[in-house]
Design a protein around this motif. Structure first.
Motif, PDB file in Angstrom:
ATOM      1  N   ASP A   5       9.477  -6.607   7.944  1.00 45.22           N
ATOM      2  CA  ASP A   5      10.597  -6.399   8.860  1.00 45.22           C
ATOM      3  C   ASP A   5      11.172  -4.990   8.778  1.00 45.22           C
ATOM      4  OD1 ASP A   5      10.350  -8.991   9.748  1.00 45.22           O
ATOM      5  OD2 ASP A   5      11.925  -9.777   8.424  1.00 45.22           O
ATOM      6  N   ASP A   6      11.092  -4.352   7.611  1.00 40.57           N
ATOM      7  CA  ASP A   6      11.664  -3.011   7.449  1.00 40.57           C
ATOM      8  C   ASP A   6      10.712  -1.899   7.885  1.00 40.57           C
ATOM      9  OD1 ASP A   6       9.788  -2.893   5.422  1.00 40.57           O
ATOM     10  OD2 ASP A   6      11.254  -2.687   3.794  1.00 40.57           O
ATOM     11  N   GLY A   7       9.534  -2.277   8.425  1.00 39.35           N
ATOM     12  CA  GLY A   7       8.581  -1.291   8.911  1.00 39.35           C
ATOM     13  C   GLY A   7       7.554  -0.856   7.877  1.00 39.35           C
ATOM     14  N   THR A   8       7.716  -1.268   6.635  1.00 38.07           N
ATOM     15  CA  THR A   8       6.735  -0.947   5.612  1.00 38.07           C
ATOM     16  C   THR A   8       5.593  -1.970   5.687  1.00 38.07           C
ATOM     17  OG1 THR A   8       7.851  -2.280   3.926  1.00 38.07           O
ATOM     18  CG2 THR A   8       8.477   0.057   4.088  1.00 38.07           C
ATOM     19  N   PHE A   9       4.538  -1.673   4.940  1.00 39.57           N
ATOM     20  CA  PHE A   9       3.369  -2.545   4.973  1.00 39.57           C
ATOM     21  C   PHE A   9       3.097  -3.138   3.602  1.00 39.57           C
ATOM     22  CE2 PHE A   9       2.855   0.263   8.555  1.00 39.57           C
ATOM     23  CZ  PHE A   9       2.442  -0.600   9.554  1.00 39.57           C
ATOM     24  N   LEU A  10       2.703  -4.374   3.607  1.00 39.49           N
ATOM     25  CA  LEU A  10       2.273  -5.072   2.406  1.00 39.49           C
ATOM     26  C   LEU A  10       0.753  -5.058   2.432  1.00 39.49           C
ATOM     27  CD1 LEU A  10       2.974  -6.790  -0.071  1.00 39.49           C
ATOM     28  CD2 LEU A  10       3.041  -8.784   1.437  1.00 39.49           C
ATOM     29  N   THR A  11       0.138  -4.462   1.426  1.00 36.74           N
ATOM     30  CA  THR A  11      -1.316  -4.345   1.399  1.00 36.74           C
ATOM     31  C   THR A  11      -1.860  -4.834   0.062  1.00 36.74           C
ATOM     32  OG1 THR A  11      -1.247  -2.091   0.536  1.00 36.74           O
ATOM     33  CG2 THR A  11      -1.280  -2.335   2.934  1.00 36.74           C
ATOM     34  N   GLY A  12      -3.147  -5.100   0.046  1.00 35.80           N
ATOM     35  CA  GLY A  12      -3.818  -5.513  -1.174  1.00 35.80           C
ATOM     36  C   GLY A  12      -4.906  -6.505  -0.847  1.00 35.80           C
ATOM     37  N   PRO A  13      -5.550  -7.037  -1.868  1.00 33.76           N
ATOM     38  CA  PRO A  13      -6.568  -8.063  -1.636  1.00 33.76           C
ATOM     39  C   PRO A  13      -5.946  -9.256  -0.908  1.00 33.76           C
ATOM     40  CG  PRO A  13      -6.693  -7.243  -3.884  1.00 33.76           C
ATOM     41  CD  PRO A  13      -5.448  -6.673  -3.283  1.00 33.76           C
ATOM     42  N   TYR A  14      -6.693  -9.808   0.035  1.00 36.49           N
ATOM     43  CA  TYR A  14      -6.157 -10.845   0.924  1.00 36.49           C
ATOM     44  C   TYR A  14      -5.519 -12.006   0.161  1.00 36.49           C
ATOM     45  CZ  TYR A  14      -5.743 -14.443   4.434  1.00 36.49           C
ATOM     46  OH  TYR A  14      -5.239 -15.429   5.245  1.00 36.49           O
ATOM     47  N   GLU A  15      -6.224 -12.567  -0.820  1.00 36.82           N
ATOM     48  CA  GLU A  15      -5.706 -13.732  -1.554  1.00 36.82           C
ATOM     49  C   GLU A  15      -4.387 -13.397  -2.251  1.00 36.82           C
ATOM     50  OE1 GLU A  15      -6.904 -16.829  -1.436  1.00 36.82           O
ATOM     51  OE2 GLU A  15      -8.482 -16.165  -0.087  1.00 36.82           O
ATOM     52  N   GLU A  16      -4.279 -12.200  -2.809  1.00 34.88           N
ATOM     53  CA  GLU A  16      -3.054 -11.801  -3.506  1.00 34.88           C
ATOM     54  C   GLU A  16      -1.899 -11.615  -2.518  1.00 34.88           C
ATOM     55  OE1 GLU A  16      -3.730  -8.416  -6.067  1.00 34.88           O
ATOM     56  OE2 GLU A  16      -5.561  -9.335  -6.871  1.00 34.88           O
ATOM     57  N   VAL A  17      -2.172 -10.983  -1.388  1.00 36.71           N
ATOM     58  CA  VAL A  17      -1.136 -10.775  -0.373  1.00 36.71           C
ATOM     59  C   VAL A  17      -0.684 -12.120   0.199  1.00 36.71           C
ATOM     60  CG1 VAL A  17      -0.657  -9.791   1.919  1.00 36.71           C
ATOM     61  CG2 VAL A  17      -1.858  -8.432   0.185  1.00 36.71           C
ATOM     62  N   ARG A  18      -1.627 -12.997   0.472  1.00 37.26           N
ATOM     63  CA  ARG A  18      -1.280 -14.332   0.986  1.00 37.26           C
ATOM     64  C   ARG A  18      -0.380 -15.068   0.001  1.00 37.26           C
ATOM     65  NH1 ARG A  18      -5.850 -18.661   1.501  1.00 37.26           N
ATOM     66  NH2 ARG A  18      -5.220 -18.961  -0.626  1.00 37.26           N
ATOM     67  N   ARG A  19      -0.730 -15.045  -1.272  1.00 36.78           N
ATOM     68  CA  ARG A  19       0.068 -15.723  -2.301  1.00 36.78           C
ATOM     69  C   ARG A  19       1.461 -15.110  -2.379  1.00 36.78           C
ATOM     70  NH1 ARG A  19      -0.784 -20.172  -3.092  1.00 36.78           N
ATOM     71  NH2 ARG A  19       1.401 -20.386  -2.806  1.00 36.78           N
ATOM     72  N   GLN A  20       1.542 -13.795  -2.288  1.00 35.36           N
ATOM     73  CA  GLN A  20       2.829 -13.102  -2.353  1.00 35.36           C
ATOM     74  C   GLN A  20       3.711 -13.491  -1.164  1.00 35.36           C
ATOM     75  OE1 GLN A  20       2.452  -8.869  -2.847  1.00 35.36           O
ATOM     76  NE2 GLN A  20       4.644  -8.506  -2.634  1.00 35.36           N
TER      77      GLN A  20
END
Length: 165
Positions: A5-20
């Motif tokens: 929402d703040d315009g930044t991006f959440l990146t990383g391995p898919y499974e880790e990002v999904r869990r986060q």
């Protein structure tokens, strides 16, 4: 990668990002994140949950969760709903039988269209017999997990809109 929402991006391995995303209450409610769940059953071209053919392996990689409806589960569903239904499941049986008349008619029991009373009967049955219904499935992916994890993830993603049950 997921834009926050703040315009930044959440990146990383898919499974880790999904869990986060699922575990972070702020992110799971506001991102519009979609968790995909597929259900397959054995129609002669699939194998068991322990012995995957290439099509099942492809499907397992195509969904966040892939569930396998066992033959025993399908047989129990047919027995409970179509062959010997309890009175509360009669609307589901009636809808199914009306979907396959001798003469062409409107389907009332398909994956796309379901008679309202049949839908309510099935939802009530599934809710009151959840342990039995859950035994009908094997989790193909993610590996080494359970339907309890899926249920908890869905509740987290839905937020306050989901009632316990």
């Amino acid at each position: 990668m997921l834009e926050l929402d703040d315009g930044t991006f959440l990146t990383g391995p898919y499974e880790e990002v999904r869990r986060q995303i699922i575990d972070d209450e702020k992110q799971s409610g506001s991102t519009g994140f979609i968790l995909t769940v597929g259900v397959v059953s054995n129609h002669g071209n699939w194998f068991t949950s322990d012995s995957h053919n290439k099509e099942l392996k492809v499907l397992a990689q195509s969904y966040d969760w892939l569930l396998f409806l066992t033959d025993a589960g399908l047989a129990q569903f047919i027995e409970r709903v179509l062959l010997s239904p309890a009175p509360e499941l009669m609307p589901a049986r009636t809808a199914f039988l009306q979907s396959y008349p001798a003469k062409p008619g409107a389907n009332r029991f398909t994956k796309v269209r379901m008679a309202a009373d049949a839908d309510e009967a099935l939802k009530s049955y599934f809710k009151s017999h959840s342990a039995e219904v859950e035994s009908w499935y094997n989790v193909i992916s993610p590996s080494n997990t359970s339907l309890d994890v899926l249920r908890n993830d869905l509740r987290k993603l839905a937020g306050a809109n989901v009632q316990e049950g």
